[in-house]
Design a protein around this motif. Structure first.
Motif, PDB file in Angstrom:
ATOM      1  N   PRO A  46       0.823  -1.232   0.000  1.00 18.00           N
ATOM      2  CA  PRO A  46       0.000   0.000   0.000  1.00 18.00           C
ATOM      3  C   PRO A  46       0.843   1.263   0.000  1.00 18.00           C
ATOM      4  O   PRO A  46       1.926   1.308   0.593  1.00 18.00           O
ATOM      5  N   VAL A  47       0.346   2.278  -0.671  1.00 23.64           N
ATOM      6  CA  VAL A  47       0.976   3.604  -0.671  1.00 23.64           C
ATOM      7  C   VAL A  47      -0.040   4.619  -0.162  1.00 23.64           C
ATOM      8  O   VAL A  47      -1.236   4.488  -0.398  1.00 23.64           O
ATOM      9  N   TYR A  48       0.478   5.640   0.519  1.00 23.72           N
ATOM     10  CA  TYR A  48      -0.384   6.642   1.150  1.00 23.72           C
ATOM     11  C   TYR A  48       0.136   8.045   0.867  1.00 23.72           C
ATOM     12  O   TYR A  48       0.247   8.878   1.771  1.00 23.72           O
ATOM     13  N   PHE A  49       0.437   8.307  -0.388  1.00 19.63           N
ATOM     14  CA  PHE A  49       0.919   9.632  -0.761  1.00 19.63           C
ATOM     15  C   PHE A  49      -0.205  10.665  -0.725  1.00 19.63           C
ATOM     16  O   PHE A  49       0.016  11.838  -0.453  1.00 19.63           O
ATOM     17  N   ILE A  50      -1.432  10.205  -1.030  1.00 23.67           N
ATOM     18  CA  ILE A  50      -2.573  11.124  -1.118  1.00 23.67           C
ATOM     19  C   ILE A  50      -3.509  10.885   0.055  1.00 23.67           C
ATOM     20  O   ILE A  50      -3.839   9.743   0.389  1.00 23.67           O
ATOM     21  N   ASP A  51      -3.964  11.968   0.654  1.00 24.03           N
ATOM     22  CA  ASP A  51      -4.908  11.907   1.765  1.00 24.03           C
ATOM     23  C   ASP A  51      -6.319  12.127   1.219  1.00 24.03           C
ATOM     24  O   ASP A  51      -6.546  12.981   0.361  1.00 24.03           O
ATOM     25  N   GLU A  52      -7.273  11.358   1.713  1.00 23.24           N
ATOM     26  CA  GLU A  52      -8.661  11.503   1.269  1.00 23.24           C
ATOM     27  C   GLU A  52      -9.199  12.902   1.565  1.00 23.24           C
ATOM     28  O   GLU A  52     -10.034  13.424   0.819  1.00 23.24           O
ATOM     29  N   LYS A  53      -8.719  13.472   2.626  1.00 25.07           N
ATOM     30  CA  LYS A  53      -9.173  14.822   2.990  1.00 25.07           C
ATOM     31  C   LYS A  53      -8.816  15.827   1.889  1.00 25.07           C
ATOM     32  O   LYS A  53      -9.606  16.735   1.584  1.00 25.07           O
ATOM     33  N   ASP A  54      -7.634  15.666   1.293  1.00 22.58           N
ATOM     34  CA  ASP A  54      -7.227  16.572   0.213  1.00 22.58           C
ATOM     35  C   ASP A  54      -8.155  16.456  -0.987  1.00 22.58           C
ATOM     36  O   ASP A  54      -8.489  17.460  -1.631  1.00 22.58           O
ATOM     37  N   ILE A  55      -8.591  15.245  -1.300  1.00 25.30           N
ATOM     38  CA  ILE A  55      -9.505  15.035  -2.434  1.00 25.30           C
ATOM     39  C   ILE A  55     -10.875  15.635  -2.126  1.00 25.30           C
ATOM     40  O   ILE A  55     -11.507  16.273  -2.985  1.00 25.30           O
ATOM     41  N   ASN A  81      -5.781  14.365 -11.851  1.00 24.02           N
ATOM     42  CA  ASN A  81      -4.751  13.721 -12.675  1.00 24.02           C
ATOM     43  C   ASN A  81      -3.467  14.538 -12.762  1.00 24.02           C
ATOM     44  O   ASN A  81      -2.401  14.001 -13.099  1.00 24.02           O
ATOM     45  N   GLU A  82      -3.554  15.830 -12.473  1.00 21.87           N
ATOM     46  CA  GLU A  82      -2.358  16.680 -12.480  1.00 21.87           C
ATOM     47  C   GLU A  82      -1.503  16.480 -11.232  1.00 21.87           C
ATOM     48  O   GLU A  82      -0.362  16.934 -11.193  1.00 21.87           O
ATOM     49  N   ASN A  83      -2.043  15.800 -10.237  1.00 21.57           N
ATOM     50  CA  ASN A  83      -1.274  15.528  -9.022  1.00 21.57           C
ATOM     51  C   ASN A  83      -0.126  14.575  -9.356  1.00 21.57           C
ATOM     52  O   ASN A  83      -0.337  13.530  -9.963  1.00 21.57           O
ATOM     53  N   PRO A  84       1.130  14.906  -8.986  1.00 21.84           N
ATOM     54  CA  PRO A  84       2.270  14.061  -9.356  1.00 21.84           C
ATOM     55  C   PRO A  84       2.238  12.667  -8.746  1.00 21.84           C
ATOM     56  O   PRO A  84       2.901  11.751  -9.244  1.00 21.84           O
ATOM     57  N   PHE A  85       1.461  12.470  -7.669  1.00 27.48           N
ATOM     58  CA  PHE A  85       1.381  11.159  -7.032  1.00 27.48           C
ATOM     59  C   PHE A  85       0.290  10.281  -7.637  1.00 27.48           C
ATOM     60  O   PHE A  85       0.147   9.124  -7.248  1.00 27.48           O
ATOM     61  N   VAL A  86      -0.494  10.828  -8.578  1.00 24.06           N
ATOM     62  CA  VAL A  86      -1.616  10.095  -9.183  1.00 24.06           C
ATOM     63  C   VAL A  86      -1.205   9.533 -10.533  1.00 24.06           C
ATOM     64  O   VAL A  86      -0.719  10.258 -11.403  1.00 24.06           O
ATOM     65  N   ASP A  87      -1.402   8.243 -10.695  1.00 19.94           N
ATOM     66  CA  ASP A  87      -1.153   7.594 -11.980  1.00 19.94           C
ATOM     67  C   ASP A  87      -2.361   7.777 -12.906  1.00 19.94           C
ATOM     68  O   ASP A  87      -2.212   8.068 -14.087  1.00 19.94           O
ATOM     69  N   SER A  88      -3.560   7.590 -12.362  1.00 19.67           N
ATOM     70  CA  SER A  88      -4.791   7.811 -13.136  1.00 19.67           C
ATOM     71  C   SER A  88      -5.951   8.048 -12.173  1.00 19.67           C
ATOM     72  O   SER A  88      -5.944   7.569 -11.031  1.00 19.67           O
ATOM     73  N   PHE A 134       4.518  10.686   3.689  1.00 24.51           N
ATOM     74  CA  PHE A 134       4.688   9.238   3.603  1.00 24.51           C
ATOM     75  C   PHE A 134       6.003   8.910   2.907  1.00 24.51           C
ATOM     76  O   PHE A 134       6.359   9.526   1.897  1.00 24.51           O
ATOM     77  N   SER A 135       6.728   7.941   3.464  1.00 26.78           N
ATOM     78  CA  SER A 135       7.987   7.482   2.867  1.00 26.78           C
ATOM     79  C   SER A 135       7.836   6.020   2.470  1.00 26.78           C
ATOM     80  O   SER A 135       7.515   5.169   3.319  1.00 26.78           O
ATOM     81  N   TYR A 136       8.055   5.740   1.192  1.00 27.17           N
ATOM     82  CA  TYR A 136       7.870   4.380   0.685  1.00 27.17           C
ATOM     83  C   TYR A 136       9.203   3.617   0.750  1.00 27.17           C
ATOM     84  O   TYR A 136      10.226   4.110   0.280  1.00 27.17           O
ATOM     85  N   PRO A 137       9.209   2.403   1.330  1.00 23.85           N
ATOM     86  CA  PRO A 137      10.448   1.628   1.422  1.00 23.85           C
ATOM     87  C   PRO A 137      10.816   1.002   0.073  1.00 23.85           C
ATOM     88  O   PRO A 137      10.115   0.119  -0.425  1.00 23.85           O
ATOM     89  N   CYS A 138      11.896   1.453  -0.520  1.00 25.64           N
ATOM     90  CA  CYS A 138      12.324   0.916  -1.812  1.00 25.64           C
ATOM     91  C   CYS A 138      13.830   1.067  -1.960  1.00 25.64           C
ATOM     92  O   CYS A 138      14.490   1.710  -1.132  1.00 25.64           O
ATOM     93  N   MET A 139      14.385   0.492  -3.027  1.00 26.89           N
ATOM     94  CA  MET A 139      15.826   0.510  -3.277  1.00 26.89           C
ATOM     95  C   MET A 139      16.315   1.935  -3.548  1.00 26.89           C
ATOM     96  O   MET A 139      15.675   2.693  -4.270  1.00 26.89           O
ATOM     97  N   LEU A 140      17.462   2.271  -2.960  1.00 28.41           N
ATOM     98  CA  LEU A 140      18.080   3.573  -3.178  1.00 28.41           C
ATOM     99  C   LEU A 140      19.103   3.462  -4.313  1.00 28.41           C
ATOM    100  O   LEU A 140      19.980   2.598  -4.278  1.00 28.41           O
ATOM    101  N   VAL A 141      18.972   4.339  -5.309  1.00 27.02           N
ATOM    102  CA  VAL A 141      19.904   4.399  -6.435  1.00 27.02           C
ATOM    103  C   VAL A 141      20.597   5.753  -6.401  1.00 27.02           C
ATOM    104  O   VAL A 141      19.942   6.787  -6.233  1.00 27.02           O
ATOM    105  N   MET A 142      21.924   5.761  -6.560  1.00 28.67           N
ATOM    106  CA  MET A 142      22.706   6.994  -6.505  1.00 28.67           C
ATOM    107  C   MET A 142      23.541   7.156  -7.764  1.00 28.67           C
ATOM    108  O   MET A 142      23.930   6.171  -8.391  1.00 28.67           O
ATOM    109  N   GLY A 143      23.802   8.402  -8.120  1.00 30.12           N
ATOM    110  CA  GLY A 143      24.666   8.679  -9.259  1.00 30.12           C
ATOM    111  C   GLY A 143      23.948   9.388 -10.388  1.00 30.12           C
ATOM    112  O   GLY A 143      22.730   9.605 -10.354  1.00 30.12           O
ATOM    113  N   ASP A 144      24.708   9.722 -11.412  1.00 36.14           N
ATOM    114  CA  ASP A 144      24.184  10.444 -12.574  1.00 36.14           C
ATOM    115  C   ASP A 144      23.550   9.449 -13.545  1.00 36.14           C
ATOM    116  O   ASP A 144      24.139   9.059 -14.555  1.00 36.14           O
TER     117      ASP A 144
END
Length: 315
Positions: A46-55, A81-88, A134-144
Motif C-alpha cells: 500500500p501507498v499513502y501519498f494522497i490523503d482523502e481529505k485533500d480530495i 490527474n495533475e497531481n504528481p502522485f496520481v497515476d490515473s 509518507f515514505s515508501y520503502p524501496c531501493m536507493l539508487v545513486m549517481g548520474d
C-alpha cells in the motif's frame, strides 16, 4: 381519422415524457450531493501519498454549492490527474447522487539521489517528488543516471526484490564512472556489474563466489568484487584489513625493491665515470640509462597492478 388520433396520442405522450424528464432532471440537479466516495486502488504494498481529505477539499472547491448540477466533473478529474502522485483518476456520479472518485496512485520502484535531489521513479520510468507525509520503502539508487535507463533499473530492482539471495545481500545501487555497482549489507565491499546487460548471469556468478569462497572468509577482506567480465570474477583486496598485510607484502614488493636497488647501484657505478670521461662520451653513455628507466617504470607498473587485484575464475 384513426391515424390522426394515434399521432396526437404519441405527441402528447412525448411531451408529457419530456416534461417529466426535464422536471426530474431539474430536481436531480438542484438536489444536494449526498455522499463522496473515494476509492484508492492499492497495490501489493500500500501507498499513502494522497490523503482523502485533500480530495474532498478539491470536491468542495469545484462544487461550493454542493448541488449535483453544479458539480464540474471533467475539471475535477483533470485537476486530480495533475497531481504528481496520481497515476490515473476517474470521477463519475451515480443516479442516487453519490460522487465516486477512483484513484490509482504511483508506486515507486526505486528512489533516486541525483545532482543533490531525491525523487521517486515508478515502473513506467516517470519521476515524481518525495512526499512529506509518507515514505515508501524501496531501493536507493545513486549517481548520474540517465532517464533512458530508468526502466532497465526498475527491472533490476524487481529482480532483486523477487530473489531471496539478492534481497539479502544488495541494499543499494550506485553509478560510478559510467558503470553500476551493487552496494551490499555484508561487509564493506561492493559488487561491480558494469552495464545493465546479462544481469541474471552476473548475479549468478556472484552467488557462486559467495557459496564457494566468501562463506569461508571474512567479508571485510575485500574492497570490490567485479562480475562484469565474462566467465570470471575479479576481486580487489581491502588494504585496511589487517589480515591482508601478509598478502600485500609478498613477492611483488620484494622484486620491486631488488630492481630499485640494482638500478641505484648501476647509477653509483656510473657516477665516477662521468667525472673522468669527456662530455662527448657522457652523451653516448646516456642511452642505456633511458632504457633502464623504462624498465623501472614498466616493472613498477606491473607489480603495482598485481598488488591491486587478485583474480578468481568461476567456470
Amino acid at each position: 381519422m384513426k391515424n390522426k388520433w394515434r399521432i396526437l396520442k404519441i405527441l402528447v405522450t412525448v411531451i408529457l415524457f419530456g416534461f417529466l424528464l426535464s422536471f426530474s432532471l431539474k430536481r436531480f440537479n438542484n438536489a444536494k450531493m449526498e455522499n463522496v466516495s473515494i476509492n484508492m486502488n492499492q497495490s501489493k504494498t500500500p501507498v499513502y501519498f494522497i490523503d482523502e481529505k485533500d480530495i474532498k477539499d478539491l470536491v468542495k472547491q469545484y462544487n461550493p454549492t454542493r448541488k449535483i448540477g453544479d458539480m464540474k466533473i471533467p475539471e475535477l478529474e483533470k485537476k486530480i490527474n495533475e497531481n504528481p502522485f496520481v497515476d490515473s483518476a476517474n470521477v463519475y456520479m451515480n443516479l442516487n447522487g453519490n460522487l465516486n472518485v477512483d484513484i490509482k496512485q504511483r508506486v515507486p520502484v526505486f528512489r533516486l539521489s541525483k545532482n543533490g535531489k531525491d525523487f521517486y521513479v515508478d515502473e513506467k520510468g516517470v519521476e515524481f517528488p518525495i512526499s512529506r507525509n509518507f515514505s515508501y520503502p524501496c531501493m536507493l539508487v545513486m549517481g548520474d543516471v540517465d532517464a533512458s535507463e530508468y526502466k532497465e533499473l526498475g527491472q533490476l530492482v524487481e529482480k532483486i526484490d523477487k530473489d531471496d539471495f539478492s534481497k539479502k545481500y544488495f541494499i543499494g545501487i550506485k553509478k560510478e564512472k559510467g558503470g553500476y555497482n551493487l552496494l551490499t549489507s555484508d561487509g564493506n565491499y561492493k559488487v561491480e556489474i558494469g552495464d545493465l546487460d546479462n544481469i541474471d548471469f552476473k548475479v549468478k556468478g556472484f552467488k557462486t563466489f559467495v557459496e564457494k569462497y566468501l562463506v569461508y572468509q571474512n567479508p571485510n577482506k575485500y574492497k570490490k568484487i567485479s562480475v562484469k567480465y565474462n566467465n570470471q570474477i575479479v576481486t580487489t583486496l581491502n588494504p585496511y584489513f589487517k589480515e591482508n598485510d601478509s598478502i600485500l607484502r609478498n613477492a611483488p614488493k620484494i622484486e620491486i625493491k631488488s630492481e630499485v636497488e640494482s638500478h641505484k647501484t648501476e647509477e653509483k657505478k656510473s657516477e665516477p665515470k662521468k667525472e673522468t670521461s669527456k662530455p662527448i662520451k657522457v652523451e653516448k653513455k646516456s642511452e642505456p640509462k633511458k632504457t633502464s628507466e623504462k624498465k623501472k617504470e614498466t616493472s613498477s607498473k606491473s607489480s603495482s597492478d598485481k598488488k591491486k587485484k587478485a583474480k578468481v575464475v568461476v567456470e
